[in-house]
Design an enzyme around this catalytic site. Structure first.
Site, mmCIF file in Angstrom:
data_model
loop_
_atom_site.group_PDB
_atom_site.id
_atom_site.type_symbol
_atom_site.label_atom_id
_atom_site.label_comp_id
_atom_site.label_asym_id
_atom_site.label_seq_id
_atom_site.Cartn_x
_atom_site.Cartn_y
_atom_site.Cartn_z
ATOM 1 N N HIS A 220 1.695 4.386 -2.872
ATOM 2 C CA HIS A 220 1.803 5.846 -2.708
ATOM 3 C C HIS A 220 3.185 6.306 -3.166
ATOM 4 O O HIS A 220 3.335 7.335 -3.812
ATOM 5 C CB HIS A 220 1.653 6.241 -1.229
ATOM 6 C CG HIS A 220 0.249 6.252 -0.719
ATOM 7 N ND1 HIS A 220 -0.785 6.921 -1.344
ATOM 8 C CD2 HIS A 220 -0.296 5.706 0.407
ATOM 9 C CE1 HIS A 220 -1.898 6.772 -0.635
ATOM 10 N NE2 HIS A 220 -1.629 6.045 0.428
ATOM 11 N N HIS B 170 0.836 -1.210 0.000
ATOM 12 C CA HIS B 170 0.000 0.000 0.000
ATOM 13 C C HIS B 170 0.872 1.263 0.000
ATOM 14 O O HIS B 170 0.728 2.141 -0.848
ATOM 15 C CB HIS B 170 -0.919 -0.034 1.223
ATOM 16 C CG HIS B 170 -1.817 1.155 1.355
ATOM 17 N ND1 HIS B 170 -3.141 1.120 0.989
ATOM 18 C CD2 HIS B 170 -1.581 2.419 1.788
ATOM 19 C CE1 HIS B 170 -3.686 2.319 1.200
ATOM 20 N NE2 HIS B 170 -2.759 3.125 1.698
ATOM 21 N N GLU B 171 1.779 1.327 0.975
ATOM 22 C CA GLU B 171 2.619 2.528 1.080
ATOM 23 C C GLU B 171 3.541 2.649 -0.140
ATOM 24 O O GLU B 171 3.838 3.748 -0.601
ATOM 25 C CB GLU B 171 3.435 2.521 2.379
ATOM 26 C CG GLU B 171 2.592 2.559 3.648
ATOM 27 C CD GLU B 171 1.538 3.663 3.669
ATOM 28 O OE1 GLU B 171 1.732 4.711 3.010
ATOM 29 O OE2 GLU B 171 0.500 3.484 4.332
ATOM 30 N N HIS C 152 3.486 6.678 -6.813
ATOM 31 C CA HIS C 152 2.771 7.881 -7.237
ATOM 32 C C HIS C 152 3.699 9.096 -7.128
ATOM 33 O O HIS C 152 3.698 9.986 -7.974
ATOM 34 C CB HIS C 152 1.531 8.057 -6.351
ATOM 35 C CG HIS C 152 0.462 8.924 -6.935
ATOM 36 N ND1 HIS C 152 -0.667 9.262 -6.232
ATOM 37 C CD2 HIS C 152 0.321 9.533 -8.136
ATOM 38 C CE1 HIS C 152 -1.448 10.031 -6.979
ATOM 39 N NE2 HIS C 152 -0.865 10.209 -8.138
#
Length: 675
Positions: free
Chosen positions: A471, A467-468, A474
């Site tokens: 990010h 998940h991290e 991104h």
């Protein structure tokens, strides 16, 4: 001259952490504000007519030194804080808040911005420039630039007060988290707990020069305890302590602070001409207004509730049959869920953990990013870091050009806040023809290696890492001109798409084959375990959905109405949770007093966005599944339309360009087994 206020003479201009002393910060902030102010003065006093370049663009590139100092300081204040750092934060926050207001409430500056904004039709701007102009104009208008002088002053006072209160809120939660410890001296009380958890508790006790085992409210200690400890009384003690943080009428109590924050946010929205804080916030989100969020939430709630009630009844019956539990309580939830999950899927975190060695999982994430987006990660031992646990990587593209610098900080320690997050030490932007590449960091709290074992992750922690890292991608793959539109600077209910979509790969056999090897035998994770992971992914998804929706609805309760009449936090919460409640209430506990996401982080009126983004990520991943999870064409579309574009255009436009259509909730309901 502080090391912080000029270009760093380091590789890739990375932060020189080892040369920074705490006493450097305050003077650096003061100097940074002074430099930023003189840049603003230069824009305001420019004798040439306002243009997009000399006003809007100049404004976006101003204050870069101050931004750099802020990102270094506040990132360390989360990952490596101390009493001294917290004291500096208390001194600096009002200065920054005041400086922000000096800009937003500067009439001459706003006049120039407004002049350009009013000519926007004739300026022939590209989509990114159009977005920047709109964003800059709104950053003034939405912060009071069109208000009278006395209302502007009122706004300044509110903002100053809010920045202080949210800092205080966070410090109280941290203090309460650290104030509690469960000290166990009788080994029988450890029954049910995994070896690794016991070992960690024993080394903590040892480091505090105590006998036995110490458990804390930090997640790596708390979560395994309430999940595995057979001693129901001790689980209860832990759970009540966790739920009572800052709700104990002591010096770290947050009840008054919560009421004040909610009221001040409402007052602020009113001053700006909005009905509520939520109306103000959601104007700049995909969801647009509170009505839409509430109907979105209630729609999902209606679909999830029957499943949740059925799952809860199944869990209660299971606990009764197993241990004669008459009434399932909150401290029983994780414990019996884990037991039921083991019974249904014979899937125990302890069976899985040996296949998820931290370093291998991280390498797996790197390999997946390489297969999808053509980037490679190489550890660099020269780049300065703020703690010995941190690892640093150079991220390169297919032509061996630098894409980003990546920092990975994975273990808990004193002075590091709970949870997991992505952040950046330097933004990406293009200036004077140079594409400045970003410095991105992932911070998590995973179990440290011990004398006998490497760091082994639970499957939940594997998805957290992915998940991290989503990010992180991104941020790393950002490719925009302007810093304020780069990377994760997107609408809040869009920001979780890149992170949540990444989690999907952790469930795919093809992806697991890249990294899930037994740390001792080197054997790849057996297919039957992979199938069980996939099957169990929707286990109790109804309950989990209700829980997420309950937090989102509580958030809307605080911010989507006038909170002036709320005096009793507990009574208010009971009312907000009525539609989603499954467990009996615990009178000693409150959610809001430690709900850092909305009272300290930036999630106020935004907690719904986790579910909103799940709809996006399920829909987007379905596209990958149709074409192959490593399909280069789909990956390139995702990279070019979502990951690299930041906030340069409206997210729905970007999404439709990637997907060819608007997202549909069916994909999520199907994945969650709720259809």
């Amino acid at each position: 001259m502080s090391v912080l206020t000029h270009h760093f003479n380091t590789k890739y201009n990375t932060a020189p952490f080892s040369k920074i002393e705490n006493e450097d910060y305050l003077p650096a902030f003061i100097k940074g504000i002074e430099l930023a102010k003189s840049e603003i003065d230069g824009i305001v006093n420019n004798p040439i007519q306002p243009t997009f370049e000399n006003t809007i663009e100049a404004l976006d590139f101003s204050g870069d030194i101050l931004d750099r100092i802020s990102s270094i300081f506040f990132n360390l204040n989360s990952a490596e804080t101390s009493d001294e750092m917290q004291k500096i934060a208390q001194e600096v926050s009002p200065l920054l808040s005041e400086f922000g207001n000096d800009i937003r409430l500067n009439p001459e500056l706003f006049a120039r911005v407004k002049t350009v904004y009013e000519q926007r039709e004739k300026l022939n701007l590209n989509p990114e420039q159009t977005t920047l102009l709109d964003k800059k104009y709104k950053s003034f208008a939405r912060n009071g630039a069109n208000l009278s002088e006395d209302k502007k002053n009122q706004l300044r006072e509110i903002d100053k007060e809010l920045s202080k209160l949210s800092l205080q809120f966070g410090e109280n939660v941290l203090a309460e988290t650290h104030a509690f410890e469960l000290h166990i001296t009788d080994e029988n009380d450890l029954a049910g707990l995994p070896e690794g958890t016991r070992e960690a508790a024993h080394s903590l006790a040892k480091s505090l020069e105590k006998e036995g085992w110490i458990f804390t409210l930090d997640h790596p200690s708390y979560i395994p305890f309430v999940t595995y400890a057979d001693n129901r009384e001790l689980r209860k003690k832990m759970a009540i302590a966790f739920g009572a943080r800052s709700f104990q009428n002591n010096e770290f109590d947050n009840q008054e602070i919560v009421l004040k924050i909610a009221k001040l946010r409402f007052d602020r929205a009113q001053v700006l001409g909005y009905k509520t804080h939520s109306h103000f916030v959601l104007e700049e989100r995909m969801a647009e207004n509170p009505e839409k969020v509430i109907s979105f939430s209630n729609d999902l709630l209606a679909k999830a509730k029957p499943a949740a009630q059925k799952e809860f009844a199944q869990l209660a019956a299971f606990a009764k049959e197993l241990d004669g539990i008459e009434q399932l309580e909150k401290w029983d939830g994780a414990y019996y869920s884990e037991k039921l999950k083991q019974q249904l899927f014979s899937l125990d975190d302890e069976i899985l953990k040996p296949y998820f060695q931290l370093e291998k999982v991280l390498d797996g994430a790197f390999t997946i990013a390489q297969k999808l987006y053509g980037i490679t990660f190489e550890e660099n031992f020269e780049i300065d870091k703020y703690h010995e646990d941190v690892k640093t990587f150079e991220v390169k593209d297919e032509n061996n050009e630098l894409v980003a610098v990546f920092y990975a900080d994975f273990f808990p320690r004193k002075g590091k806040r709970n949870g997991a997050w992505m952040t950046s030490f330097k933004s990406q932007y293009v200036k004077n023809g140079i594409n400045e590449r970003p410095h991105i960091s992932n911070v998590c709290n995973f179990t440290k290696p011990t004398e006998t074992k490497p760091s082994l992750l639970t499957f939940n922690e594997v998805t957290t890492l992915f998940h991290e890292f989503g990010h992180g991608l991104h941020g790393m793959l950002a490719n925009t001109t302007y810093p304020s539109l780069s990377g994760t600077s997107v609408y809040w209910d869009f920001v979780e798409l890149p992170s949540q979509i990444m989690e999907n790969w952790a469930y795919e056999p093809e992806a697991l084959a890249l990294f899930a090897y037994h740390y001792e035998t080197g054997e790849i994770i057996p297919m039957e375990l992979v199938n069980k992971i996939k099957e169990s992914a929707s286990f109790q998804e109804g309950i989990a959905t209700m829980r997420q929706l309950s937090f989102g609805l509580l958030d809307m309760g605080w911010h989507g109405q006038d909170p002036s009449n709320i005096t009793d936090i507990k009574a208010f919460e009971t009312e907000q949770f009525a539609a989603t409640q499954l467990y009996p209430d615990v009178k000693e506990n409150a959610m809001s007093t430690a709900f850092s996401h909305i009272f300290q982080g930036g999630y106020s009126s935004g907690y719904y966005s986790y579910k909103w983004a799940e709809v996006l990520d399920a829909d987007a991943f379905e596209y990958f599944q149709e074409k192959g999870i490593f399909n280069k064409e789909v990956a390139t579309k995702f990279k070019e339309n979502v990951l690299s574009k930041g906030g340069t255009e409206h997210p729905m436009l970007l999404y439709k360009r990637f997907r060819g259509q608007e997202p549909k909730p069916e994909a999520l309901l199907k994945r969650a087994g709720l259809l």
